[in-house]
Design an enzyme around this catalytic site. Structure first.
Site, PDB file in Angstrom:
ATOM      1  N   GLU A  29       0.835  -1.199   0.000  1.00 16.65           N
ATOM      2  CA  GLU A  29       0.000   0.000   0.000  1.00 16.65           C
ATOM      3  C   GLU A  29       0.870   1.249   0.000  1.00 16.65           C
ATOM      4  O   GLU A  29       1.932   1.284   0.615  1.00 16.65           O
ATOM      5  CB  GLU A  29      -0.903  -0.006   1.240  1.00 16.65           C
ATOM      6  CG  GLU A  29      -1.983   1.048   1.232  1.00 16.65           C
ATOM      7  CD  GLU A  29      -2.997   0.845   2.355  1.00 16.65           C
ATOM      8  OE1 GLU A  29      -3.382   1.849   2.971  1.00 16.65           O
ATOM      9  OE2 GLU A  29      -3.393  -0.312   2.613  1.00 16.65           O
ATOM     10  N   ASP A  65       0.005   5.497   0.460  1.00 18.32           N
ATOM     11  CA  ASP A  65      -1.124   6.331   0.883  1.00 18.32           C
ATOM     12  C   ASP A  65      -0.870   7.822   0.850  1.00 18.32           C
ATOM     13  O   ASP A  65       0.185   8.293   1.292  1.00 18.32           O
ATOM     14  CB  ASP A  65      -1.494   6.031   2.351  1.00 18.32           C
ATOM     15  CG  ASP A  65      -1.984   4.638   2.588  1.00 18.32           C
ATOM     16  OD1 ASP A  65      -2.670   4.104   1.724  1.00 18.32           O
ATOM     17  OD2 ASP A  65      -1.659   4.089   3.652  1.00 18.32           O
ATOM     18  N   GLU A 107      -3.433  10.324   2.859  1.00 18.59           N
ATOM     19  CA  GLU A 107      -4.657  10.403   3.665  1.00 18.59           C
ATOM     20  C   GLU A 107      -4.799  11.839   4.163  1.00 18.59           C
ATOM     21  O   GLU A 107      -3.933  12.341   4.884  1.00 18.59           O
ATOM     22  CB  GLU A 107      -4.599   9.434   4.844  1.00 18.59           C
ATOM     23  CG  GLU A 107      -4.733   7.977   4.439  1.00 18.59           C
ATOM     24  CD  GLU A 107      -4.777   7.056   5.639  1.00 18.59           C
ATOM     25  OE1 GLU A 107      -5.664   6.185   5.683  1.00 18.59           O
ATOM     26  OE2 GLU A 107      -3.913   7.201   6.531  1.00 18.59           O
TER      27      GLU A 107
END
Length: 349
Positions: A119, A121, A123
């Site tokens: 993953e 990210d 955010e």
């Protein structure tokens, strides 16, 4: 030639402050020539993920709005998975009271490799009215969720007022996170990282959801649905990479090798000295937490961390800034990853 020192001081005149402001931001503008990319319409590269009724395409199909209301959030996913790539979009975040909200723009393969997922990210973390959005970047490889690699930042603009480009470059050699063509973080692959460096094909996701339990002040401020619907907007979507079926018996590695070489030759894959200087200035002024300096959490520095002695002086052993604005001291206890995130968010107001 002497170096101009623009640190805040009572001796600085209004003219000096104005000059410092111009000098500082010129580093960003000089390094932000638009990337040479081709954009896709929504239907060319993406599919709804959840909350279909809260996903609204524009009439021309080149932009999409994701809504969060009392019933559901929403999200979309790329139609293909990619073995390396450049993933990018211009995004505008919800305005006014956004506490408890997370808008995420990320790559993942968790739906395929549930226990060994990778993953990358972005955010974006909402806030109470009058307080700014903050955001974090993170990465996982091979299911290494117990070794979070968060960095947290503020921004030099209001991301709810206009669109800004956010991008993730992922190659076999490195990962670069960009904000408006300014590189803000680079992770260089090395043997010591082992499986913690993302290596399996991933999809691109964009979501908006209720994270009241941790997103703002450790869960103190919840989503207030009197302000709903909360709307995030995405346009000028980019997917540059090698599409690949992650579970096919004989993946076409040669095709991806050629595509990887092409990817690594692009303008967004090269951090020029000027861009590196802009990245250093961004991190100096806007990064307020780094796991690399969190020696309570990681007594042994993670292998991908490049410790900058000058940068290190600015951080406590919790990984948070020693001084600056609203980033107040916070007592830290040994907790789970989720609690660690919540604890670190408690002073992000």
């Amino acid at each position: 030639m002497g170096r101009l020192h623009c640190s805040l001081s009572p001796t600085l005149t209004p003219f000096s402050l104005l000059f410092c402001f111009f000098f500082f931001f010129s580093w960003f503008f000089l390094s932000t020539a638009a990337f040479n990319v081709s954009t896709l319409s929504f239907d060319e590269g993406y599919s709804p993920l959840f909350g279909d009724g809260n996903l609204v395409r524009s009439p021309d199909g080149h932009s999409v709005r994701l809504l969060l209301d009392v019933y559901t959030g929403s999200g979309f996913i790329s139609s293909s998975m990619y073995q390396h790539g450049f993933f990018s979009a211009k995004i505008k975040l919800p305005s006014d009271y956004t506490a408890g909200i997370v808008v995420a723009f990320y790559t993942s393969n968790g739906d395929v490799f549930e226990k060994t997922h990778d993953e990358l990210d972005f955010e974006f973390l909402g806030n109470i009215e009058g307080k700014p959005w903050r955001f974090q970047t993170n990465l996982y490889g091979n299911g290494s969720t117990n070794r979070g690699r968060e960095e947290r930042y503020s921004l030099w603009f209001d991301p709810s007022k206009e669109f800004h480009r956010y991008s993730i470059l992922w190659t076999a050699k490195n990962i670069i996170f960009y904000v408006d063509e300014v590189p803000i973080r680079e992770v260089v692959a090395n043997k010591e990282m082992g499986g913690d460096y993302p290596s399996k094909p991933m999809s691109l996701y964009a979501t908006i959801w209720d994270a009241s339990s941790w997103a703002t002040s450790g869960g103190k401020y919840k989503v207030n649905y009197e302000y709903a619907p909360f709307t995030s907007e995405f346009k000028e979507l980019v997917l540059d990479g090698c599409p690949m079926d992650p579970i096919q018996d004989s993946p076409n590695r040669t095709a991806c090798s050629e595509r990887d070489a092409w990817l690594e030759s692009r303008d967004y894959a090269v951090i020029t000295p000027q861009k590196r200087a802009a990245m250093r200035k961004f991190r100096q002024h806007y990064m307020y937490y780094s796991y690399c300096y969190d020696t309570l959490r990681y007594p042994v520095t993670p292998p991908e961390c490049v410790i900058d002695p000058t940068e290190k002086k600015r951080f406590q052993d919790t990984g948070r800034l020693k001084f600056g604005g609203s980033h107040r001291k916070q007592r830290r206890k040994r907790r789970s990853r989720g609690a660690d995130i919540a604890n670190n968010e408690q002073t992000d107001m």
